[in-house]
Structure formats: structure tokens, C-alpha cells
Design a protein around this motif. Structure first.
Motif, PDB file in Angstrom:
ATOM      1  N   SER A  26     -22.352  13.447   2.775  1.00  0.00           N
ATOM      2  CA  SER A  26     -22.899  14.202   1.638  1.00  0.00           C
ATOM      3  C   SER A  26     -24.424  14.286   1.658  1.00  0.00           C
ATOM      4  N   GLN A  27     -25.056  13.674   2.639  1.00  0.00           N
ATOM      5  CA  GLN A  27     -26.515  13.579   2.662  1.00  0.00           C
ATOM      6  C   GLN A  27     -27.154  14.842   3.210  1.00  0.00           C
ATOM      7  N   SER A  28     -28.304  15.185   2.664  1.00  0.00           N
ATOM      8  CA  SER A  28     -29.077  16.332   3.135  1.00  0.00           C
ATOM      9  C   SER A  28     -30.392  15.873   3.752  1.00  0.00           C
ATOM     10  N   CYS A  29     -30.863  16.632   4.727  1.00  0.00           N
ATOM     11  CA  CYS A  29     -32.220  16.502   5.229  1.00  0.00           C
ATOM     12  C   CYS A  29     -33.021  17.655   4.634  1.00  0.00           C
ATOM     13  N   TYR A  30     -34.332  17.684   4.912  1.00  0.00           N
ATOM     14  CA  TYR A  30     -35.175  18.700   4.278  1.00  0.00           C
ATOM     15  C   TYR A  30     -36.069  19.374   5.306  1.00  0.00           C
ATOM     16  N   SER A  31     -35.998  20.696   5.330  1.00  0.00           N
ATOM     17  CA  SER A  31     -36.827  21.501   6.218  1.00  0.00           C
ATOM     18  C   SER A  31     -37.761  22.337   5.358  1.00  0.00           C
ATOM     19  N   LYS A  32     -39.018  21.912   5.268  1.00  0.00           N
ATOM     20  CA  LYS A  32     -40.017  22.592   4.441  1.00  0.00           C
ATOM     21  C   LYS A  32     -39.513  22.776   3.009  1.00  0.00           C
ATOM     22  N   GLY A  33     -38.875  21.744   2.486  1.00  0.00           N
ATOM     23  CA  GLY A  33     -38.387  21.757   1.113  1.00  0.00           C
ATOM     24  C   GLY A  33     -36.983  22.284   0.939  1.00  0.00           C
ATOM     25  N   SER A  34     -36.408  22.898   1.969  1.00  0.00           N
ATOM     26  CA  SER A  34     -35.043  23.428   1.877  1.00  0.00           C
ATOM     27  C   SER A  34     -34.044  22.399   2.404  1.00  0.00           C
ATOM     28  N   GLU A  35     -32.897  22.306   1.729  1.00  0.00           N
ATOM     29  CA  GLU A  35     -31.892  21.326   2.128  1.00  0.00           C
ATOM     30  C   GLU A  35     -31.150  21.771   3.387  1.00  0.00           C
ATOM     31  N   VAL A  36     -30.870  20.808   4.238  1.00  0.00           N
ATOM     32  CA  VAL A  36     -30.076  21.019   5.448  1.00  0.00           C
ATOM     33  C   VAL A  36     -28.933  20.016   5.419  1.00  0.00           C
ATOM     34  N   ILE A  38     -31.762  15.032  13.792  1.00  0.00           N
ATOM     35  CA  ILE A  38     -32.295  14.876  12.440  1.00  0.00           C
ATOM     36  C   ILE A  38     -33.805  14.635  12.423  1.00  0.00           C
ATOM     37  N   TRP A  39     -34.391  14.249  13.548  1.00  0.00           N
ATOM     38  CA  TRP A  39     -35.828  13.949  13.571  1.00  0.00           C
ATOM     39  C   TRP A  39     -36.681  15.206  13.456  1.00  0.00           C
ATOM     40  N   GLN A  40     -36.074  16.373  13.523  1.00  0.00           N
ATOM     41  CA  GLN A  40     -36.832  17.615  13.341  1.00  0.00           C
ATOM     42  C   GLN A  40     -37.108  17.893  11.866  1.00  0.00           C
ATOM     43  N   TRP A  41     -36.432  17.145  10.978  1.00  0.00           N
ATOM     44  CA  TRP A  41     -36.568  17.368   9.537  1.00  0.00           C
ATOM     45  C   TRP A  41     -37.082  16.115   8.842  1.00  0.00           C
TER      46      TRP A  41
END
Length: 235
Positions: free
Chosen positions: A57-67, A144-147
Motif C-alpha cells: 500500500s506504500q507510495s513513493c513520490y516523484s516531484k510531489g506526485s504519488e507512485v 525506488i531510489w529514483q524517487w
């Protein structure tokens, strides 16, 4: 071997003071992926040793947007395993009673492959087996290290804190761990001094973040605030 019988053997090893689970019977069979670091092998639930992937259920963040990186990590693990038979060597059991094991596919360590691809972190609390693999993933910002993301362990702690019931005004719910903003081993919150002398900080994804020249970096907002900075006002 039935699950109950395997657990009996593992419990017996602990009771006898065995130094490790090296003597425990290897689990072999087809695997079904549960999430980014756990699966069922021959019908037995197994947690991969030494790795920690984002929760489903976890999200990462790309410039504020959820991934949806948790779901993506599960898909990557499924791709690594495909329909192969795995061989898992038990190492321990976790707090949920699951077998913690090193699993291999045709001699390839699945946990190491997952970390090196950048879709799980090395779980340093339980060993440094995959720290080198993590470093190889972080350098090119793989997976995941890109975010930006919260370490899976911190995410679980925050989720658990949210589930704690309130017992009254005198016993407030424990605070969730602060979200950490990190990328490639670097804290990402930028602290800067304005021309008017204000000390403000910018989070990744905020307007002007990329253009801001940082005079200090912080991993959490609490750290920035403790140093005397306030959050930039987004208009």
C-alpha cells in the motif's frame, strides 16, 4: 512437509539452543508472491531474509506526485520468480510466525537480486548481507531510489501508530514517525535564508525547489524546524 511440522522442527532447534537455522530443512517448491518481500513456497509463508521492500500500500513520490512503488515492487519480485521452483533455507522466524529464509532460484539469491535491482532496501537491522547490493542500486538511482520515499520500516511504524486506539485525553495516540525525504543517501529538504532574513525550507516537489540554493539540508521537517526554519508558503 506440513507447515505445522516444519514449525515444530524450528521451535525445537531454538529450544535446544542451536546457534542457527542451518540444520533446518530446506523449503522447496513453486512460489506465490504476496508482496515485495514475502511469498508462499510450497504453501508455506516465507519472508525474504535481509531485505525490506515497500509495503504493497506504500507510495513513493516523484516531484510531489504519488507512485505506487509498493505494488511495483511486488510485480518485480513476481517477475524475478516467474513460475520457477525456489529453494529456501530457513534463517529465523519473525514476530508473525513466518519463516525468514534466504531463497534461491537456480542458485541465484532472490533477495540480493531484488535489492540490486533497486526494489528493496538492505534490512540492516538483521544483517549487512545486502548492503553492497543496495549501494550498487543507489548509485544509478535504480528502482525506488529514483524517487523520494519513506523507509519501509518507518512506513509500517507510522501505519501502526495510526491504528492505535485512543484511550483518553491523558493517553494520546503515539505520534507517527516523521516522513523522511531522502534520495541516493542525501537529505532532500532545502533550508535557505531569504533576502528579508527569514529562514525557510522547501520540500521536494514544491514550487521553486529546484531553483533554491540550499544553505542546509534536512531529512525531516522536524529537523528543519528544530534548526529554526519554517516551511515555505506555497501560493
Amino acid at each position: 512437509m506440513p507447515r505445522a511440522q516444519l514449525r515444530y522442527i524450528l521451535a525445537a532447534l531454538v529450544a535446544l539452543g542451536a546457534p542457527s537455522f542451518a540444520a533446518a530443512q530446506v523449503i522447496e517448491g513453486p512460489a506465490e508472491v504476496i508482496d515485495g518481500d514475502s511469498l508462499r513456497v510450497a504453501g508455506i509463508e516465507v519472508r525474504l531474509f535481509g531485505v525490506d521492500a515497500p509495503e504493497f500500500s506504500q507510495s513513493c513520490y516523484s516531484k510531489g506526485s504519488e507512485v505506487a512503488c509498493g505494488a511495483m515492487a511486488k510485480d518485480v519480485l513476481a517477475g524475478l520468480i516467474e513460475n520457477s521452483v525456489l529453494s529456501c533455507q530457513p534463517r529465523d522466524t519473525d514476530t508473525f510466525g513466518r519463516i525468514v529464509a534466504t531463497c534461491k532460484k537456480s542458485g541465484v539469491d532472490i533477495g540480493e537480486a531484488l535489492v540490486e535491482a533497486g526494489w528493496a532496501t538492505a534490512f540492516r537491522r538483521y544483517g549487512n548481507d545486502y548492503v553492497s547490493a543496495e549501494m550498487r542500486a543507489r548509485a544509478p538511482r535504480a528502482g525506488i531510489w529514483q524517487w523520494d520515499f519513506q523507509m519501509p520500516e518507518d512506513y509500517r511504524a507510522a501505519q501502526q501508530a495510526e491504528l492505535q486506539p485512543r484511550t483518553g485525553r491523558s493517553s494520546p495516540r503515539p505520534a507517527a514517525r516523521a516522513r523522511r525525504y531522502e534520495g541516493n543517501g542525501q537529505c532532500l529538504i532545502k533550508g535557505t535564508h531569504s533576502r528579508r532574513g527569514d529562514w525557510i525550507y522547501h520540500l521536494p516537489g514544491m514550487p521553486y525547489y529546484d531553483a533554491t540554493r540550499a544553505e542546509a539540508y534536512f531529512c525531516t521537517e522536524a529537523e528543519a524546524q528544530a534548526a529554526g526554519y519554517r516551511r515555505a508558503i506555497v501560493r
